[in-house]
Design a protein around this motif. Structure first.
Motif, short mmCIF file in Angstrom:
data_model
loop_
_atom_site.label_atom_id
_atom_site.label_comp_id
_atom_site.label_asym_id
_atom_site.label_seq_id
_atom_site.Cartn_x
_atom_site.Cartn_y
_atom_site.Cartn_z
N TRP A 49 0.25 46.71 -15.09
CA TRP A 49 0.76 46.94 -16.43
C TRP A 49 2.28 47.18 -16.38
CZ3 TRP A 49 3.19 51.49 -17.68
CH2 TRP A 49 2.94 52.61 -16.89
N GLN A 50 2.76 47.78 -15.28
CA GLN A 50 4.19 48.01 -15.14
C GLN A 50 4.95 46.68 -15.01
OE1 GLN A 50 1.74 49.47 -13.33
NE2 GLN A 50 2.25 51.59 -12.79
N CYS A 53 4.96 45.04 -18.43
CA CYS A 53 5.92 45.68 -19.34
C CYS A 53 7.34 45.24 -19.03
CB CYS A 53 5.84 47.21 -19.24
SG CYS A 53 4.40 47.94 -20.04
N ARG A 54 7.69 45.25 -17.74
CA ARG A 54 9.04 44.89 -17.33
C ARG A 54 9.36 43.44 -17.69
NH1 ARG A 54 11.80 47.98 -14.23
NH2 ARG A 54 10.02 48.96 -13.22
N TYR A 56 7.81 41.40 -19.89
CA TYR A 56 7.76 41.22 -21.34
C TYR A 56 9.02 41.78 -22.00
CZ TYR A 56 6.01 41.68 -26.15
OH TYR A 56 5.84 41.62 -27.51
N ALA A 57 9.43 42.96 -21.57
CA ALA A 57 10.61 43.59 -22.15
C ALA A 57 11.85 42.75 -21.90
CB ALA A 57 10.80 45.00 -21.57
N ILE A 91 -0.38 43.28 -21.82
CA ILE A 91 0.09 44.64 -21.52
C ILE A 91 -0.92 45.66 -22.03
CG2 ILE A 91 1.83 46.39 -22.05
CD1 ILE A 91 3.87 44.08 -22.21
N MET A 109 3.45 50.66 -26.79
CA MET A 109 3.87 49.31 -27.20
C MET A 109 4.95 49.40 -28.28
SD MET A 109 2.15 47.20 -25.34
CE MET A 109 2.41 45.69 -26.22
N LEU A 112 8.17 50.42 -26.54
CA LEU A 112 8.73 49.33 -25.74
C LEU A 112 9.43 48.30 -26.64
CD1 LEU A 112 9.05 48.15 -22.90
CD2 LEU A 112 6.87 46.95 -23.26
N ILE A 172 14.22 50.51 -19.19
CA ILE A 172 12.83 50.16 -18.91
C ILE A 172 12.27 51.04 -17.80
CG2 ILE A 172 11.26 48.31 -18.19
CD1 ILE A 172 12.44 48.14 -21.11
N LEU A 176 8.96 53.34 -18.13
CA LEU A 176 7.84 53.29 -17.20
C LEU A 176 7.58 54.66 -16.56
CD1 LEU A 176 8.49 49.83 -15.52
CD2 LEU A 176 6.71 50.40 -17.19
#
Length: 184
Positions: A49-50, A53-54, A56-57, A91, A109, A112, A172, A176
């Motif tokens: 998931w980390q 997230c990274r 996608y961000a 995510i 979400m 983020l 980010i 996290l």
């Protein structure tokens, strides 16, 4: 709208059938520019998931910066816009599987996306000649005030690039780290 219809070589009434006003047209242009930019990214969401997230961000930030002046008009306006939401679903799925509660995932979400959107907006503003106006206004205010604010003066004088890749990575990483603390 007549000028747009003329340039597109379509009847204004036909254009008005699909686009009712200037705001709607700008929304369509913004989401199309964003969708085009996201599609150009080869998004690797990794295994965790980390990682997701990274990745996608970073993709969202770059895409929103590329949307640039249309950023204020960017919003999801139709079901076809969901095509760009696929990575967000990954995510959410991974965070739920990691044990986060649905309310925590929803809030994460939101945070983020807020980080990405706010960072992109500041990056667009900061890229203008003269830098970000708030930073320059603060610099001018501190110059006119001779005493106090030593810490702020140090930060302003350091001229840290708060709108580039390193700052975004920091943001980010902080996100996290906070989510790790909330992890059950």
């Amino acid at each position: 709208m007549q000028g747009v219809a003329t340039r597109l070589r379509v009847d204004r009434k036909a254009l008005n059938h699909y686009v009712s006003d200037r705001e709607s047209l700008l929304e369509l242009l913004a989401i199309d520019a964003f969708r085009t930019r996201v599609a150009a990214d080869r998004l690797d969401l990794g295994d965790t998931w980390q990682d997701a997230c990274r990745a996608y961000a970073r993709s969202m930030w770059r895409s929103l910066v590329d949307v640039g002046p249309w950023l204020p008009y960017f919003r999801f306006t139709s079901p076809r816009d969901l095509a760009i939401a696929g990575p967000a679903d990954v995510i959410a799925e991974r965070m739920l599987a990691a044990g986060f509660a649905p309310v925590t995932v929803s809030r994460a979400m939101h945070l983020l996306v807020t980080i990405c959107r706010g960072f992109a907006q500041d990056a667009v503003i900061g890229s203008r000649e003269g830098g970000h106006p708030q930073v320059e206004d603060l610099r001018q205010a501190l110059m006119s005030e001779r005493e106090g604010y030593a810490a702020l003066r140090t930060l302003i004088d350091a001229r840290v690039d708060n709108y580039g890749e390193e700052q975004f990575a920091f943001d980010i990483d902080a996100f996290l780290a906070a989510m790790e603390r909330l992890r059950p």
